[in-house]
Design an enzyme around this catalytic site. Structure first.
Site, PDB file in Angstrom:
ATOM      1  N   SER B  16       0.835  -1.204   0.000  1.00  0.00           N
ATOM      2  CA  SER B  16       0.000   0.000   0.000  1.00  0.00           C
ATOM      3  C   SER B  16       0.868   1.252   0.000  1.00  0.00           C
ATOM      4  CB  SER B  16      -0.905   0.027   1.243  1.00  0.00           C
ATOM      5  OG  SER B  16      -1.771  -1.073   1.269  1.00  0.00           O
ATOM      6  N   ARG B  39       0.740   7.819   5.485  1.00  0.00           N
ATOM      7  CA  ARG B  39      -0.247   7.135   6.331  1.00  0.00           C
ATOM      8  C   ARG B  39      -1.616   7.811   6.263  1.00  0.00           C
ATOM      9  NH1 ARG B  39       0.560   2.906  10.023  1.00  0.00           N
ATOM     10  NH2 ARG B  39       2.730   2.267   9.902  1.00  0.00           N
ATOM     11  N   HIS B  42      -3.192   6.707   3.111  1.00  0.00           N
ATOM     12  CA  HIS B  42      -3.602   5.321   3.299  1.00  0.00           C
ATOM     13  C   HIS B  42      -4.959   5.239   4.011  1.00  0.00           C
ATOM     14  CE1 HIS B  42      -3.296   1.322   5.442  1.00  0.00           C
ATOM     15  NE2 HIS B  42      -3.156   0.983   4.189  1.00  0.00           N
TER      16      HIS B  42
END
Lengths: 209, 209
Positions: B16, B39, B42
């Protein structure tokens, strides 16, 4: 100096929903689906997300009926469970997340999958007729589809809205294209997440504000 | 038939993050800021969101130092608190959310504001040097700025990422344009939310996977 802003929760919700209805293209949805879509948009802040929402024909009616009848809500993540507004639930429905159950890490090793997937093994006693709310882990959604295909009890409805870059698209496509015949709601593509998933539950639990 | 998909949590994270780094424009960020941005992307599934991220110059270093020193993490919503991965925290930092404190509803009536704003009154004893994580309510962020301007203790860093259609843009702009001199991270515009906010904390708590 004190900042001037709207300080009433109800007024904020009302104005937010009005902005969303004015800006979002909800023309593909029934009125009941639009109610759910508005809350999902509210949760992500992106009106364009609506073009990726897909509800199977009986989803809203079936999920609402299940909740009215007291169905448990099975969540893949604690964030989803926390986002469900308990006061909106029509039948003090149990909200269950087994991710942090002490048995889950060992189960994950046993089945060679993530903890998010393994946690679903602990759903089996509650799965029949439940409303499933997957907002985080594609592996949980994949695992659920495999469990049901292999004969596990059948939930009343599946909200499949994992977010992300690996498996999210594929797991939601797999739900929509499965021939299990279980009503579903998804967000096609990478978007999704615990807030949108909890918002869908909150909309299904009680119409209106 | 069993579906074929990646079943290792670490492998999913790695793939990812690689996809995000390949697709997102992170050129405006320092390396440390990019770690946090990855992050956050994500968490929302939208690489284009990065263009709305803004970090004040010392934010990452100051927030990291505060967490290392044991600073509490003050969250406006239970979903933010649930999204913080406890195992990543460098000093068993307390993660605090006072929204459901029994005193909060009465405080809200008293100050004529939302429960989300009123809950911050209960932060006062922990506010000095804390890391604030606001991912849900614009009213909480507005109220925090007013509290600090009026002399409340100063947090070490403020993550201001409320999501939505009423007050979200304005409250984040107010944080960025305040002259309080407290390091901050925001998402300009309507996007934000508990998942992005918790993701920022998780990135600050420990670099890497």
């Amino acid at each position: 100096m004190t900042t001037d802003y709207i300080k009433s929760g109800d007024a904020i919700y009302e104005k937010s929903f009005a902005i969303i209805r004015a800006e979002a293209d909800l023309s593909l949805f029934t009125e009941a689906e639009a109610d759910v879509a508005v809350r999902m948009i509210h949760a992500c802040g992106v009106v364009e997300a609506a073009q990726h929402f897909q509800f199977s024909p009986t989803f809203v009616a079936d999920a609402r009926a299940a909740l009215q009848a007291g169905a448990p809500i099975l969540c893949d993540a604690e964030m989803v469970a926390q986002g469900v507004t308990r006061a909106r639930l029509p039948a003090t429905n149990p909200v269950i997340c087994t991710l942090r159950d002490p048995r889950t890490p060992d189960l994950a090793k046993e089945i060679g999958n993530t903890r998010s997937a393994a946690a679903l093994e602990l759903w089996r006693p509650q799965l029949e007729g439940a409303v499933v709310a997957i907002g985080n882990a594609p592996t949980a959604l994949f695992y659920l589809l495999d469990m049901i295909a292999a004969g596990a009890p059948r939930p009343a409805a599946i909200i499949g809205m994992p977010v992300g870059f690996v498996g999210a698209i594929e797991s939601k496509d797999a739900l929509a294209e499965s021939n299990l015949g279980i009503p579903f709601a998804i967000v096609r593509g990478r978007m999704g997440g615990s807030a949108m998933t909890a918002a869908a539950i909150n909309a299904l639990a009680r119409p209106g504000l």
